[in-house]
Scaffold this active site. Sequence first.
Site, short mmCIF file in Angstrom:
data_model
loop_
_atom_site.label_atom_id
_atom_site.label_comp_id
_atom_site.label_asym_id
_atom_site.label_seq_id
_atom_site.Cartn_x
_atom_site.Cartn_y
_atom_site.Cartn_z
N LYS A 35 7.59 -17.38 -20.12
CA LYS A 35 7.67 -18.45 -21.13
C LYS A 35 7.50 -19.82 -20.47
CE LYS A 35 12.72 -18.35 -20.62
NZ LYS A 35 14.01 -17.93 -21.23
N TYR A 255 11.66 -50.61 -7.99
CA TYR A 255 12.40 -51.13 -9.16
C TYR A 255 13.89 -51.27 -8.87
CZ TYR A 255 8.39 -50.46 -12.27
OH TYR A 255 7.17 -50.54 -12.89
C1 LIG Z 1 14.56 -17.14 -20.16
C2 LIG Z 1 15.20 -15.84 -20.42
C3 LIG Z 1 15.29 -14.87 -19.41
C4 LIG Z 1 14.91 -15.16 -17.97
O1 LIG Z 1 15.94 -15.93 -17.38
P1 LIG Z 1 15.90 -16.35 -15.83
O2 LIG Z 1 17.23 -16.97 -15.59
O3 LIG Z 1 14.79 -17.31 -15.68
O4 LIG Z 1 15.68 -15.12 -15.06
C5 LIG Z 1 15.78 -13.63 -19.75
N1 LIG Z 1 16.20 -13.36 -21.01
C6 LIG Z 1 16.17 -14.29 -22.00
C7 LIG Z 1 16.67 -13.93 -23.35
C8 LIG Z 1 15.68 -15.55 -21.73
O5 LIG Z 1 15.67 -16.46 -22.70
#
Ligand SMILES: *Cc1c(COP(=O)(O)O)cnc(C)c1O
Length: 358
Positions: A35, A255
């Site tokens: 994702k 800055y």
């Molecule tokens: C993003 C997500 C994962 C992966 O999590 P990580 O901490 O990046 O391994 C697994 N399960 C769900 C439901 C998620 O939203």
Amino acid sequence: MPRSTVARIDLQALRRNYLAACSRAGGAQVMAVVKADGYGHGIGPVAAALDGLAPKFAVACLEEALAIRDAGLQQSVVLLQGVHAGGDLADCEQGGFEPVLHSVQQVEWLERSGKRPAFWLKVNSGMNRLGFHPVDLPSVVARLQAMGVDHELLGFVTHFACADDPDSTMTAEQTSVFERATAPFEGRMKSVGNSAAHFLPDQPLYDWSRPGIMLYGGSPMVGKTGPELGLAPVMSLEAPLISTRVVPAGESVGYGGSWVADRNTRMGMVAIGYGDGYPRHAGTNTPAAINGRRIRLIGRVSMDMLAVDLTAAPEAREGDSVELWGQTVGVDEVAACAGTISYELLTGITARVRRQYR
Ligand SMILES: *Cc1c(COP(=O)(O)O)cnc(C)c1O
């Protein structure tokens, strides 16, 4: 000529990290979580690099699943948030996407749509973000069976709130809540296990685990870096040194004049800033590297550039490449300096930064 600010992506390291997840998954199969544009690495190239290794992908939403198809890949894709509109169920059925239904609304969409994608049910085992409470699960399953989608219900999913902390008792509690909730539905699959759960001794991962950050070399555990956990860095974020000067003692840089030289200091400007996704919260002393030597940031990060102290790298010249994170400086280290986690840094790299694949 494009600016040489670049995120180099080592796809071989990604594959090694995926295999590391498999070796820690017990008997579970491993779906690769890609994702948020593959955690900022580019969902298409990341998914393609895992083709032949990962039997299933997981994403947050339909658009991301479609991006996997656009990359020419045919694996099933789990939609971790399910669908955001009833009409999307037709795309799921057609595309081989497996939504995770977490609400009564989504069950109603399924009922009314007449579409029959394979799907999962989310169980709220204590994180209290999404999912059906264990008490409500039997009636939800009964309703689905009455709808005639018994065959499409693949199984149950839950998510851990505190798996990054081995001292927390919460993961064990959530695990037992999940086991009890799903026990009446023997024969369906179960999926738990973000990256962190792969590093908890004796944690069952059932049929499918779901690692994300560890695939990209980021640490899922508090107080540990990815390399300390045996993970290989995948992204190397680099930008050129575009100017060097000696700042006389008593003068400031950038800055707010927040950093003042306590002695004559040779420093340089690097062509990357928060407009590229480099965190503005990374203050003076945040590490970077040049020619394999560790240096430090000084002053405030601007939109398009940041300042580094070149005292530790006297040979550094304009045009040299500065590593913001990668092999020499871990992304977890930079995240700690910016008061955040590697997830936010990796997913925050903006479209202005070219991704270059190796
Ligand atoms: C993003 C997500 C994962 C992966 O999590 P990580 O901490 O990046 O391994 C697994 N399960 C769900 C439901 C998620 O939203």
